[in-house]
Design a protein around this motif. Sequence first.
Motif, PDB file in Angstrom:
ATOM      1  N   SER A 144       0.831  -1.201   0.000  1.00 18.96           N
ATOM      2  CA  SER A 144       0.000   0.000   0.000  1.00 18.96           C
ATOM      3  C   SER A 144       0.866   1.251   0.000  1.00 18.96           C
ATOM      4  O   SER A 144       2.081   1.197   0.167  1.00 18.96           O
ATOM      5  N   GLU A 352     -11.447   3.146   6.237  1.00 15.86           N
ATOM      6  CA  GLU A 352     -10.778   2.261   5.278  1.00 15.86           C
ATOM      7  C   GLU A 352     -11.785   1.707   4.275  1.00 15.86           C
ATOM      8  O   GLU A 352     -12.809   1.132   4.646  1.00 15.86           O
ATOM      9  N   GLN A 360      -7.661   1.419   0.772  1.00 17.63           N
ATOM     10  CA  GLN A 360      -7.092   2.727   1.092  1.00 17.63           C
ATOM     11  C   GLN A 360      -7.651   3.208   2.424  1.00 17.63           C
ATOM     12  O   GLN A 360      -8.830   2.996   2.731  1.00 17.63           O
ATOM     13  N   LYS A 362      -7.805   6.597   5.187  1.00 21.57           N
ATOM     14  CA  LYS A 362      -7.609   8.024   5.386  1.00 21.57           C
ATOM     15  C   LYS A 362      -8.012   8.412   6.815  1.00 21.57           C
ATOM     16  O   LYS A 362      -8.690   7.661   7.504  1.00 21.57           O
TER      17      LYS A 362
END
Length: 368
Positions: A144, A352, A360, A362
């Motif tokens: 990632s 997520e 991903q 944040k």
Amino acid sequence: MKKLLLLVLLPSITFAQFDFDGELRFFLTNSGSSWNVTIKLTAIGARWDANNYLTQEYEIISSGVSNPKYYIAFNHIKHPGINPAFAVGLYKISAIENGVEQAYFYMDWRTSYYCVNNEDPDVQFSYDVTNNIFLYNTLNINSSYQTFWNLTENLFITSGLENYWENCLVSLPIGGGHPNIYWGRHPFDDVEFEVDNYKIYRAVSSGLPPPNPNYTSIATVGSDIYSFIDYDFATGGPLSLQYRVTAVYEDLAESVYETIPTNSVLISGGLYKDYSEVDEKIEFYLSDNYPNPFNPTTTINYTIESSGLVILNIYDVLGTNVATLVNEIKEAGNHSVKFNAENLPSGIYFYELNAGGFVQTKKMNLMK
């Protein structure tokens, strides 16, 4: 008395193992009875020194650990210490065992804002030795892309880095077999103008690229997006592709301008047209929640490339799942979901998105 004294001293010896210096730290878990792991940092693209000047140093940094020691630490160049130092840059972080890379992820420190006194600059990960998995809290981050400003309280500001825009574009091999490029926030954004969007340009050539490539605009993305996957091509063919990016903004008279382009990147090995996806312009994307900070509701927008199971979870700083916003089959396209945190305390939370192999994470800030 001697036995009693020994019992008193043992706890202090044990707890002292957790007290170590370093802005980047790794704990080994699930390691069994014997281990020998090297954590290696390899710079991707340009990097900057403690004074924010471009440097050729700090390209590869590594440190090993074997039993009984179970942690590895590195120092940020702006906060030197006793451990190997890494620069302001984007690094591939690898776990090496017996000379073989077992796991990796990418970590981006390319910001000129680095606060030591009032905010915690440290980032801590764990590495599961048995399963070869890097973890942030309980999140699997193998293969990632992570950023310093999303995992800490530090800000994403590039205006202080020498010639940042001309050196920020890189290509990372995590696009599912497609070209995947990353850049960053334009240094003048919110300083001299406000960026409206970013334009991606591509040049295609057969064999070696020409000295003056013919770039054409292929996509426009929002001002808070700093990556792009080119689904028109897939790696492994006879063509070469070059990419570059510009920032688009308006002046006070609402005239539209483009900045000079970033540096260009060439995808090595050549590429071929993936005709099965030529007309597919949708890509996976997780937007920044809005508003942020928020109290108590915020909206999260996301895009999925193809229909399938979508999971969107909320985690606290300890990695505890505090809410599941989405856990169902969704059609390809744009989606939006609201998060109501009225029953949660103030603090940092992470959201997520997991969909079709795309993962991903944040950060968002609940302030009550």
